[in-house]
Scaffold this motif. Sequence first.
Motif, PDB file in Angstrom:
ATOM      1  N   LEU A 107       0.870  -1.170   0.000  1.00  0.00           N
ATOM      2  CA  LEU A 107       0.000   0.000   0.000  1.00  0.00           C
ATOM      3  C   LEU A 107       0.909   1.223   0.000  1.00  0.00           C
ATOM      4  CD1 LEU A 107      -2.896   1.041   0.150  1.00  0.00           C
ATOM      5  CD2 LEU A 107      -2.786   0.812   2.631  1.00  0.00           C
ATOM      6  N   VAL A 108       0.948   1.934  -1.119  1.00  0.00           N
ATOM      7  CA  VAL A 108       1.892   3.043  -1.297  1.00  0.00           C
ATOM      8  C   VAL A 108       1.144   4.367  -1.327  1.00  0.00           C
ATOM      9  CG1 VAL A 108       3.699   4.028  -2.760  1.00  0.00           C
ATOM     10  CG2 VAL A 108       3.434   1.533  -2.600  1.00  0.00           C
ATOM     11  N   VAL A 109       1.522   5.266  -0.425  1.00  0.00           N
ATOM     12  CA  VAL A 109       0.911   6.596  -0.349  1.00  0.00           C
ATOM     13  C   VAL A 109       2.010   7.616  -0.071  1.00  0.00           C
ATOM     14  CG1 VAL A 109      -0.770   8.075   0.797  1.00  0.00           C
ATOM     15  CG2 VAL A 109      -1.236   5.630   0.587  1.00  0.00           C
ATOM     16  N   GLY A 110       2.179   8.557  -1.006  1.00  0.00           N
ATOM     17  CA  GLY A 110       3.108   9.657  -0.780  1.00  0.00           C
ATOM     18  C   GLY A 110       4.518   9.241  -0.417  1.00  0.00           C
ATOM     19  N   GLY A 111       5.021   8.181  -1.021  1.00  0.00           N
ATOM     20  CA  GLY A 111       6.381   7.739  -0.730  1.00  0.00           C
ATOM     21  C   GLY A 111       6.488   6.759   0.421  1.00  0.00           C
ATOM     22  N   PHE A 112       5.422   6.570   1.173  1.00  0.00           N
ATOM     23  CA  PHE A 112       5.382   5.568   2.235  1.00  0.00           C
ATOM     24  C   PHE A 112       4.834   4.266   1.647  1.00  0.00           C
ATOM     25  CE2 PHE A 112       5.199   9.537   4.601  1.00  0.00           C
ATOM     26  CZ  PHE A 112       6.071   9.297   5.645  1.00  0.00           C
ATOM     27  N   ALA A 113       5.477   3.144   1.962  1.00  0.00           N
ATOM     28  CA  ALA A 113       5.051   1.845   1.446  1.00  0.00           C
ATOM     29  C   ALA A 113       4.797   0.899   2.619  1.00  0.00           C
ATOM     30  CB  ALA A 113       6.099   1.257   0.517  1.00  0.00           C
ATOM     31  N   LEU A 114       3.571   0.434   2.737  1.00  0.00           N
ATOM     32  CA  LEU A 114       3.183  -0.480   3.809  1.00  0.00           C
ATOM     33  C   LEU A 114       3.134  -1.892   3.244  1.00  0.00           C
ATOM     34  CD1 LEU A 114       2.223  -0.471   6.812  1.00  0.00           C
ATOM     35  CD2 LEU A 114      -0.120  -0.446   5.933  1.00  0.00           C
ATOM     36  N   ASP A 115       3.985  -2.765   3.767  1.00  0.00           N
ATOM     37  CA  ASP A 115       4.064  -4.154   3.306  1.00  0.00           C
ATOM     38  C   ASP A 115       3.089  -4.992   4.119  1.00  0.00           C
ATOM     39  OD1 ASP A 115       4.877  -6.941   3.015  1.00  0.00           O
ATOM     40  OD2 ASP A 115       6.662  -6.159   2.021  1.00  0.00           O
TER      41      ASP A 115
END
Length: 221
Positions: free
Chosen positions: A127-135
């Motif tokens: 889940l990628v939002v604004g350069g943050f990626a949640l695995d």
Amino acid sequence: MRLLLVEDDALLCDSLSRQLEAAGFSVDAIGTASGARHLAAREDYRVVVLDLGLPDGNGLELLRDWRRQGVAWPVMILTARDEWQDKVSGLKAGADDYLAKPFQVEELVARLHALIRRSEGRVDSRLVVGGFALDEYRQSLTAPDGETHTLTGTEFRLLRCLMSRPGQIFSKDQLLEQVYSLDHSPSENAIEAYIRRLRKRVGQDTIVTRRGQGYAFHAPD
């Protein structure tokens, strides 16, 4: 992610609940069709795991009722029936996927994540939002600077809820519903405490507070 597990085998239900919670889901488990109807009428779920052979009704009829009522949650049918005709019947009734017993929990988790991704209109397993990626599989967050943070189960569920709809304001009650199952009764203070912890990972301005309304995830593209 809030998940409804409808399974009448008590041992399997207990085992699955624990393993799904370890995979990052908040699980409400029930063993009857009537109980599932009651929960579905008052709770908000991201995905449902539905057994067909229930003691007080047929899982397919329950699924058909939900679809007639406009319930759009992705539904994974979990059953001992493995004939192709049963699979076709389940898909025609409104199921999104079908897994026959016995199965590997890892496959169930992977299929559930795929269903949720499709329901959210994305294809990346992160889940990628604004350069943050949640695995979703490692339950970790990679920041724009490349640093990776391992998250606790509660941190992961809370951050995933916020990141799944960036910019949307979630009230404390909504976050409590998505982060905790009905077996837990935390106070709103718990959400505040976890928000403070997450801000140390993502920055103070990334999770914004709307006074009297709730919280939203905001990260520039």
